[in-house]
Enzyme design. Structure first.
Site, PDB file in Angstrom:
ATOM      1  N   LYS A   1       0.870  -1.180   0.000  1.00 58.29           N
ATOM      2  CA  LYS A   1       0.000   0.000   0.000  1.00 58.29           C
ATOM      3  C   LYS A   1       0.911   1.235   0.000  1.00 58.29           C
ATOM      4  O   LYS A   1       1.480   1.607   1.025  1.00 58.29           O
ATOM      5  CB  LYS A   1      -0.890  -0.038   1.253  1.00 58.29           C
ATOM      6  CG  LYS A   1      -1.419   1.302   1.740  1.00 58.29           C
ATOM      7  CD  LYS A   1      -2.470   1.905   0.831  1.00 58.29           C
ATOM      8  CE  LYS A   1      -2.951   3.230   1.386  1.00 58.29           C
ATOM      9  NZ  LYS A   1      -2.057   4.364   1.030  1.00 58.29           N
TER      10      LYS A   1
ATOM     11  N   GLY B   1       6.040   5.063   8.630  1.00 61.92           N
ATOM     12  CA  GLY B   1       5.153   6.218   8.604  1.00 61.92           C
ATOM     13  C   GLY B   1       5.086   6.859   9.972  1.00 61.92           C
ATOM     14  O   GLY B   1       5.998   6.715  10.795  1.00 61.92           O
TER      15      GLY B   1
ATOM     16  N   THR C   1      -0.229   6.594  13.059  1.00 59.01           N
ATOM     17  CA  THR C   1      -0.681   5.493  12.208  1.00 59.01           C
ATOM     18  C   THR C   1      -0.199   4.157  12.787  1.00 59.01           C
ATOM     19  O   THR C   1      -0.944   3.171  12.805  1.00 59.01           O
ATOM     20  CB  THR C   1      -0.161   5.671  10.763  1.00 59.01           C
ATOM     21  OG1 THR C   1      -0.433   7.002  10.354  1.00 59.01           O
ATOM     22  CG2 THR C   1      -0.815   4.701   9.809  1.00 59.01           C
ATOM     23  N   GLY C   2       1.036   4.143  13.258  1.00 58.93           N
ATOM     24  CA  GLY C   2       1.578   2.928  13.866  1.00 58.93           C
ATOM     25  C   GLY C   2       0.687   2.411  14.986  1.00 58.93           C
ATOM     26  O   GLY C   2       0.426   1.208  15.108  1.00 58.93           O
TER      27      GLY C   2
ATOM     28  N   GLU D   1       8.365   1.343  11.601  1.00 62.22           N
ATOM     29  CA  GLU D   1       9.473   2.302  11.446  1.00 62.22           C
ATOM     30  C   GLU D   1       8.830   3.673  11.477  1.00 62.22           C
ATOM     31  O   GLU D   1       8.183   4.077  10.509  1.00 62.22           O
ATOM     32  CB  GLU D   1      10.189   2.093  10.107  1.00 62.22           C
ATOM     33  CG  GLU D   1      10.670   0.694   9.840  1.00 62.22           C
ATOM     34  CD  GLU D   1      11.862   0.296  10.674  1.00 62.22           C
ATOM     35  OE1 GLU D   1      12.593   1.190  11.148  1.00 62.22           O
ATOM     36  OE2 GLU D   1      12.053  -0.907  10.875  1.00 62.22           O
TER      37      GLU D   1
ATOM     38  N   CYS E   1      13.160  10.691   7.688  1.00 63.13           N
ATOM     39  CA  CYS E   1      12.873  10.221   9.049  1.00 63.13           C
ATOM     40  C   CYS E   1      14.050  10.448   9.980  1.00 63.13           C
ATOM     41  O   CYS E   1      13.878  10.745  11.152  1.00 63.13           O
ATOM     42  CB  CYS E   1      12.467   8.757   9.040  1.00 63.13           C
ATOM     43  SG  CYS E   1      13.715   7.694   8.318  1.00 63.13           S
TER      44      CYS E   1
ATOM     45  N   GLU F   1       7.795  15.820  15.990  1.00 67.71           N
ATOM     46  CA  GLU F   1       8.383  15.765  14.655  1.00 67.71           C
ATOM     47  C   GLU F   1       7.617  16.694  13.718  1.00 67.71           C
ATOM     48  O   GLU F   1       6.391  16.622  13.633  1.00 67.71           O
ATOM     49  CB  GLU F   1       8.300  14.329  14.124  1.00 67.71           C
ATOM     50  CG  GLU F   1       8.926  14.180  12.751  1.00 67.71           C
ATOM     51  CD  GLU F   1       8.787  12.778  12.195  1.00 67.71           C
ATOM     52  OE1 GLU F   1       7.669  12.229  12.241  1.00 67.71           O
ATOM     53  OE2 GLU F   1       9.789  12.232  11.707  1.00 67.71           O
TER      54      GLU F   1
HETATM   55  P1  NAD Z   1       1.533   8.265   7.471  1.00 67.53           P
HETATM   56  O1  NAD Z   1       1.590   7.381   8.664  1.00 67.53           O
HETATM   57  O2  NAD Z   1       0.504   9.315   7.408  1.00 67.53           O
HETATM   58  O3  NAD Z   1       1.347   7.405   6.156  1.00 67.53           O
HETATM   59  C1  NAD Z   1       2.170   6.298   5.873  1.00 67.53           C
HETATM   60  C2  NAD Z   1       1.356   5.258   5.134  1.00 67.53           C
HETATM   61  O4  NAD Z   1       0.337   4.788   6.024  1.00 67.53           O
HETATM   62  C3  NAD Z   1       0.632   5.783   3.896  1.00 67.53           C
HETATM   63  O5  NAD Z   1       0.646   4.783   2.904  1.00 67.53           O
HETATM   64  C4  NAD Z   1      -0.778   6.013   4.398  1.00 67.53           C
HETATM   65  O6  NAD Z   1      -1.749   5.943   3.386  1.00 67.53           O
HETATM   66  C5  NAD Z   1      -0.924   4.865   5.376  1.00 67.53           C
HETATM   67  N1  NAD Z   1      -1.940   5.075   6.408  1.00 67.53           N
HETATM   68  C6  NAD Z   1      -2.355   6.255   6.944  1.00 67.53           C
HETATM   69  N2  NAD Z   1      -3.334   6.024   7.850  1.00 67.53           N
HETATM   70  C7  NAD Z   1      -3.522   4.690   7.899  1.00 67.53           C
HETATM   71  C8  NAD Z   1      -4.377   3.836   8.660  1.00 67.53           C
HETATM   72  N3  NAD Z   1      -5.257   4.316   9.542  1.00 67.53           N
HETATM   73  N4  NAD Z   1      -4.288   2.504   8.468  1.00 67.53           N
HETATM   74  C9  NAD Z   1      -3.399   1.995   7.589  1.00 67.53           C
HETATM   75  N5  NAD Z   1      -2.584   2.755   6.817  1.00 67.53           N
HETATM   76  C10 NAD Z   1      -2.635   4.084   6.975  1.00 67.53           C
HETATM   77  O7  NAD Z   1       2.988   8.878   7.316  1.00 67.53           O
HETATM   78  P2  NAD Z   1       3.506   9.834   6.169  1.00 67.53           P
HETATM   79  O8  NAD Z   1       2.976  11.193   6.458  1.00 67.53           O
HETATM   80  O9  NAD Z   1       3.248   9.248   4.822  1.00 67.53           O
HETATM   81  O10 NAD Z   1       5.072   9.746   6.395  1.00 67.53           O
HETATM   82  C11 NAD Z   1       5.729  10.561   7.288  1.00 67.53           C
HETATM   83  C12 NAD Z   1       6.103   9.803   8.534  1.00 67.53           C
HETATM   84  O11 NAD Z   1       6.865   8.631   8.196  1.00 67.53           O
HETATM   85  C13 NAD Z   1       6.992  10.613   9.420  1.00 67.53           C
HETATM   86  O12 NAD Z   1       6.585  10.455  10.748  1.00 67.53           O
HETATM   87  C14 NAD Z   1       8.362   9.990   9.200  1.00 67.53           C
HETATM   88  O13 NAD Z   1       9.275  10.198  10.223  1.00 67.53           O
HETATM   89  C15 NAD Z   1       8.029   8.561   9.023  1.00 67.53           C
HETATM   90  N6  NAD Z   1       9.130   7.854   8.357  1.00 67.53           N
HETATM   91  C16 NAD Z   1       9.865   6.938   9.081  1.00 67.53           C
HETATM   92  C17 NAD Z   1      10.940   6.264   8.499  1.00 67.53           C
HETATM   93  C18 NAD Z   1      11.754   5.252   9.284  1.00 67.53           C
HETATM   94  O14 NAD Z   1      12.490   4.471   8.676  1.00 67.53           O
HETATM   95  N7  NAD Z   1      11.667   5.210  10.583  1.00 67.53           N
HETATM   96  C19 NAD Z   1      11.252   6.509   7.163  1.00 67.53           C
HETATM   97  C20 NAD Z   1      10.497   7.454   6.466  1.00 67.53           C
HETATM   98  C21 NAD Z   1       9.421   8.100   7.066  1.00 67.53           C
END
Ligand code: NAD
Length: 494
Positions: A188, A241, A245-246, A264, A299, A398
């Protein structure tokens, strides 16, 4: 390497409306469609299909069928290796097209995207192709009348949910080890960075990955992503992400089949500069890129600068000069050093953090504003806020944007306390010429990654992951293979 003429030709290519990739074929989405808006100039590039709950479950069922029939999961390691190598080669052959497509979608400056997206994804597929037949099961040291074997079994169906900042690179960190171990995957992508991953699915198929082994479902997180997270047919979720969301994914796991979740998440990584740093000019230059590259949408960005009081003013001035010298602009212009912010929503969020910082006593030394409005896209000036104290939002939360929070410290002990004063623990850096201090800081900082006298180095051979609320599990390195296997013991009485 690319030249500007090639890039300019590719940026004008029409992009057809996109479909879902399920069971080796393009399929419409029953959930409607989403516009894909480029952050470069605000133009609508195309549409994405939105996968309904039924579409997602169809993708999961296809992945399960492919897994159960053994077309991939029971292939010889040599056969799997050949396909993964072919994928790596094809990503490399199409690197320019993939990079330009991805940049039009997510706004990362081209020079960085070219290396970090197709360049790194090809390397990741090749790394796990090479690794997959170097990991074996075990014969346990039991009593001599028993033979106990420990097998590493693929888990089955992996759900991979990825963000928009480096879609190809981060998806490859999950797909390559999961596929190497024989699993099927439902991927996804993020709403604002799906295009290059849809092409990747097609590349995998063209390189011989059997139908159903990799499915891509696009759409919103709240519908498409949430359905994948709670699907009873998904055995492991691999996510990158936001922390919010996590948490939802953990809840979905608890409410469904207790699937393992690897998270992550974000960071608020401290970049600590001591007065005895070997080269303060270099530290300023590297620290600027450590926060401002990809508009801070990294990130592991060094988003908190902790600087020793005796050099604070001098260092912050040097950093300001570096920030103001960065060329922010059209990410497909090869002279640009910092591209667009991913979306208008993200830009508004960044600016709101600057407002909060001001209200909480921070001083905006440079930036803090939207720029280049004539381009029609989303651009923000590299921003430095000084006098940021630990009790404020800019210190604790963040931003995921080009905003650096600066805090002074007096002693090594105080630096360490400040470094560990957030709930995150992803990356960090220490600048010092004192070897003993460097080791003390490496030991003391609560983070998955500590740089010494640099910022941002990485390689497929080393794990990337966080502690605390930066997540669990690791992408990259041989350790990542463990996420995609179950251990099974065979206890044989002789
Ligand atoms: P996000 O959590 O909003 O989205 C990430 C993914 O999750 C997207 O595909 C989104 O559609 C999906 N998603 C959103 N809500 C969901 C739900 N309720 N159920 C299932 N899936 C869902 O994050 P973002 O804004 O796309 O990315 C930014 C974040 O990612 C920042 O916090 C960043 O630090 C983190 N990040 C972490 C790493 C790492 O390796 N630790 C790497 C890159 C980004």
């Amino acid at each position: 390497m690319a030249d500007q003429t090639q890039i300019d030709r590719l940026r004008l290519r029409d992009i057809a409306p996109q479909s879902l990739f399920i069971d080796g074929a393009w399929q419409p989405g029953a959930g409607g469609e989403l516009d894909v808006v480029s952050p470069i100039d605000g133009a609508t590039l195309t549409t994405l299909a939105v996968a309904s709950a039924t579409d997602v479950e169809n993708a999961v069922a296809s992945a399960r069928r492919a897994f159960d029939d053994g077309c991939w999961s029971r292939q010889s390691p040599a056969a799997r290796k050949k396909v993964l190598y072919a994928i790596a080669d094809k990503i490399e052959a199409e690197a320019l097209e993939l990079a330009v497509l991805g940049v039009r979608d997510n706004g990362t400056e081209f020079n960085m995207a070219f290396k970090a997206e197709p360049g790194s994804a090809a390397g990741t597929f090749r790394y796990y192709a090479e690794a997959l037949d170097k990991v074996a099961g075990e014969v346990a040291p039991t009593a001599s009348d028993v033979l106990a074997l420990v097998h590493r079994m693929p888990v089955g169906v992996v759900g991979a949910i990825v963000p928009w900042n480096f879609p190809l690179m981060i998806a490859a960190w999950k797909l390559a080890p999961a596929l190497a171990m024989g699993n099927s995957v439902v991927l996804k992508p993020a709403e604002s960075a799906s295009l290059s991953l849809l092409r990747l699915a097609e590349i995998c198929s063209e390189c011989g990955l059997p139908d159903g082994v990799l499915n891509v479902v696009t759409g919103t997180g709240a519908e498409t992503g949430a359905t994948l997270a709670k699907s009873m047919g998904v055995d492991v979720l691999a996510f990158t992400g936001a922390g919010t969301t996590g948490r939802r994914l953990l809840e979905a796991s608890a409410a469904s089949n207790l699937k393992r979740c690897y998270l992550e998440l974000g960071g608020k990584s401290p970049n600590i500069v001591f007065a005895d740093a070997p080269d303060l000019a270099k530290a300023a230059k590297v620290s600027a890129m450590g926060i401002f590259r990809n508009s801070g949408q990294v990130c592991v960005a060094g988003s908190r600068l902790l600087v020793e009081a005796s050099i604070h003013d001098e260092f912050v001035e040097a950093l300001k000069a570096e920030a103001e010298a960065l060329r922010v602009g059209d990410p497909l212009d090869l002279t640009t050093q910092v591209g667009a912010v991913n979306s208008e929503e993200q830009l508004r969020r960044n600016l709101s953090f600057v407002d909060m910082a001001r209200a909480e006593g921070g001083r905006v030394l440079t930036g803090g504003n939207r720029i280049l409005q004539d381009l029609g896209g989303s651009y923000m000036a590299p921003t430095i806020v000084t006098g940021v104290t630990p009790d404020t939002a800019l210190f604790q939360r963040e931003v995921f944007g080009p905003v650096l929070a600066v805090t002074k410290f007096e002693t090594e002990e105080q630096a360490l306390t400040l470094a560990n004063a957030t709930s995150f623990g992803l990356a960090s850096a220490v600048w010092t010429a004192d070897l003993s201090r460097a080791h003390r800081m490496v030991a003391g900082i609560r983070a998955g990654l500590v740089h010494v006298n640099t910022y941002g180095g990485s390689d497929n051979t080393v794990p990337l992951g966080g502690v605390g609320q930066s997540g669990n599990g690791h992408d990259k390195s041989l350790h990542a293979l463990d996420k995609y296997v179950d251990l099974k013991t065979a206890w044989i009485q002789l």
